[in-house]
Design a protein around this motif. Structure first.
Motif, PDB file in Angstrom:
ATOM      1  N   TRP A  33       1.500 -13.378   6.320  1.00  0.00           N
ATOM      2  CA  TRP A  33       0.728 -12.170   5.763  1.00  0.00           C
ATOM      3  C   TRP A  33       1.122 -12.310   4.294  1.00  0.00           C
ATOM      4  O   TRP A  33       0.012 -11.811   3.412  1.00  0.00           O
ATOM      5  CB  TRP A  33       1.940 -10.896   6.370  1.00  0.00           C
ATOM      6  CG  TRP A  33       1.687  -9.680   5.800  1.00  0.00           C
ATOM      7  CD1 TRP A  33       0.620  -8.940   6.013  1.00  0.00           C
ATOM      8  CD2 TRP A  33       2.904  -8.897   4.844  1.00  0.00           C
ATOM      9  NE1 TRP A  33       0.897  -7.852   5.196  1.00  0.00           N
ATOM     10  CE2 TRP A  33       2.084  -7.671   4.617  1.00  0.00           C
ATOM     11  CE3 TRP A  33       3.782  -9.423   4.255  1.00  0.00           C
ATOM     12  CZ2 TRP A  33       2.794  -6.905   3.768  1.00  0.00           C
ATOM     13  CZ3 TRP A  33       4.155  -8.378   3.539  1.00  0.00           C
ATOM     14  CH2 TRP A  33       3.924  -7.117   3.234  1.00  0.00           C
ATOM     15  N   ARG A  62      -2.544 -18.811  12.509  1.00  0.00           N
ATOM     16  CA  ARG A  62      -2.523 -17.457  12.006  1.00  0.00           C
ATOM     17  C   ARG A  62      -3.272 -16.735  13.073  1.00  0.00           C
ATOM     18  O   ARG A  62      -4.427 -16.968  13.686  1.00  0.00           O
ATOM     19  CB  ARG A  62      -3.528 -17.061  10.824  1.00  0.00           C
ATOM     20  CG  ARG A  62      -3.411 -15.760  10.172  1.00  0.00           C
ATOM     21  CD  ARG A  62      -4.350 -15.934   9.042  1.00  0.00           C
ATOM     22  NE  ARG A  62      -4.420 -14.543   8.523  1.00  0.00           N
ATOM     23  CZ  ARG A  62      -3.491 -13.999   7.414  1.00  0.00           C
ATOM     24  NH1 ARG A  62      -2.695 -14.937   7.140  1.00  0.00           N
ATOM     25  NH2 ARG A  62      -3.391 -12.974   6.967  1.00  0.00           N
ATOM     26  N   ASP A  63      -2.469 -15.371  13.614  1.00  0.00           N
ATOM     27  CA  ASP A  63      -3.143 -14.597  14.361  1.00  0.00           C
ATOM     28  C   ASP A  63      -3.122 -13.515  13.640  1.00  0.00           C
ATOM     29  O   ASP A  63      -2.406 -12.532  13.457  1.00  0.00           O
ATOM     30  CB  ASP A  63      -1.953 -14.391  15.631  1.00  0.00           C
ATOM     31  CG  ASP A  63      -2.245 -13.224  16.503  1.00  0.00           C
ATOM     32  OD1 ASP A  63      -3.062 -12.498  16.343  1.00  0.00           O
ATOM     33  OD2 ASP A  63      -1.657 -12.961  17.498  1.00  0.00           O
ATOM     34  N   ASP A  64      -4.685 -13.024  13.459  1.00  0.00           N
ATOM     35  CA  ASP A  64      -4.972 -11.918  12.592  1.00  0.00           C
ATOM     36  C   ASP A  64      -4.404 -10.589  13.084  1.00  0.00           C
ATOM     37  O   ASP A  64      -4.004  -9.636  12.429  1.00  0.00           O
ATOM     38  CB  ASP A  64      -6.513 -11.862  12.471  1.00  0.00           C
ATOM     39  CG  ASP A  64      -7.025 -12.920  11.425  1.00  0.00           C
ATOM     40  OD1 ASP A  64      -6.109 -13.395  10.615  1.00  0.00           O
ATOM     41  OD2 ASP A  64      -8.229 -13.614  11.536  1.00  0.00           O
ATOM     42  N   ALA A  68      -1.969  -8.076  11.068  1.00  0.00           N
ATOM     43  CA  ALA A  68      -2.410  -6.730  10.846  1.00  0.00           C
ATOM     44  C   ALA A  68      -1.269  -5.890  11.391  1.00  0.00           C
ATOM     45  O   ALA A  68      -0.936  -4.699  10.619  1.00  0.00           O
ATOM     46  CB  ALA A  68      -3.633  -6.591  11.628  1.00  0.00           C
TER      47      ALA A  68
END
Length: 95
Positions: A33, A62-64, A68
């Motif tokens: 992040w 990365r896991d959006d 988020a």
């Protein structure tokens, strides 16, 4: 990014099996992040293990959605902090 650990033997065994604890995953998501990086390599080293088992490297992409959700949580926390600072400042006798 890299996240390096030199854990106790029992924990290193878990990492050899491919498991990354939730606390470390939270650290990784936070670093992704902050930096915008696309992945983080989780590295565990245990010098007392036999050759071939001393080092574990697991790439975490990365896991959006997770990033988020983290962004939303951080922003909510900071809003809470701002409200608390405002409340403290409005108390009687505050300097």
């Amino acid at each position: 990014l890299i996240e390096c650990k030199c854990p106790e033997p029992a924990a290193h065994c878990e990492y050899l099996a491919g498991k990354i604890p939730g606390d470390y995953m939270a650290q990784i998501v936070h670093a992704l992040w902050l930096t915008g990086a696309g992945y983080c390599d989780f590295i565990s080293y245990q010098p007392f293990f036999p050759d071939g088992k001393k080092l574990v490297v697991k790439r975490v992409e990365r896991d959006d959605a997770a990033v988020a959700a983290h962004d939303k949580a951080v922003r909510g926390f900071l809003e809470d902090v701002d409200r608390e600072i405002e409340r403290i400042g409005s108390l009687k006798g505050a300097a």
